[in-house]
Design an enzyme around this catalytic site. Sequence first.
Site, short mmCIF file in Angstrom:
data_model
loop_
_atom_site.label_atom_id
_atom_site.label_comp_id
_atom_site.label_asym_id
_atom_site.label_seq_id
_atom_site.Cartn_x
_atom_site.Cartn_y
_atom_site.Cartn_z
N GLU A 79 4.25 -6.75 13.86
CA GLU A 79 3.36 -7.06 14.97
C GLU A 79 3.10 -8.56 15.05
O GLU A 79 2.88 -9.10 16.12
CB GLU A 79 1.99 -6.37 14.79
CG GLU A 79 2.05 -4.86 14.72
CD GLU A 79 2.19 -4.32 13.30
OE1 GLU A 79 1.49 -3.35 12.98
OE2 GLU A 79 2.99 -4.85 12.53
N ARG B 199 0.81 -1.22 0.00
CA ARG B 199 0.00 0.00 0.00
C ARG B 199 0.84 1.26 0.00
O ARG B 199 0.38 2.31 -0.44
CB ARG B 199 -1.01 -0.04 1.15
CG ARG B 199 -2.07 -1.13 0.93
CD ARG B 199 -2.99 -1.29 2.11
NE ARG B 199 -2.29 -1.54 3.36
CZ ARG B 199 -2.02 -2.74 3.85
NH1 ARG B 199 -2.39 -3.82 3.20
NH2 ARG B 199 -1.38 -2.87 5.00
#
Length: 171
Positions: A96, A59
């Site tokens: 994460e 993105r």
Amino acid sequence: MQELKSLIRTIADFPEPGVLYRDITPLLRSADGLRSATEALVMPWRGQGIACVAGMEARGFLFGALAAQLLDVGFVPLRKPGKLPHTVEREDYALEYGTASLEMHLDALEPGERVLIVDDVLATGGTAAAAVALVRRCRAEVLGCAFVIELGALRGRARLPGVTVSSVLTY
């Protein structure tokens, strides 16, 4: 900014339980929203002598290329391993949910060039820190990092000491 926030969909428990995923696909679908978000993304950086924009797969490619166009500079892709055909520099980092790597063509930047790093989301800062390391390894100057969304509670800015950070929206 509330209008832009209305174009961000929140999906609970994706990609794993307890995570609130900020989905930008409705923003991408809106011509006005995409234009407004991209203009807000580059606004703090106009007139700063940027030589090029670097954006992370995937993105970051979308917003990075649009930002480069608005700033009238070129774009450098920071890719997942094995996607670039020429000599690359690689940076491994923690996410994460695991680990990942970014690669950049070794000759993508000139020493001393002022680079703006762009991505859609700043979460824990691992991807952005890897991008900063790659750009600096090519002896280019990281002017700053710009994000459409910043997840403030995850304190990603702390992983970017000495780097100017801007965000369009903060959650």
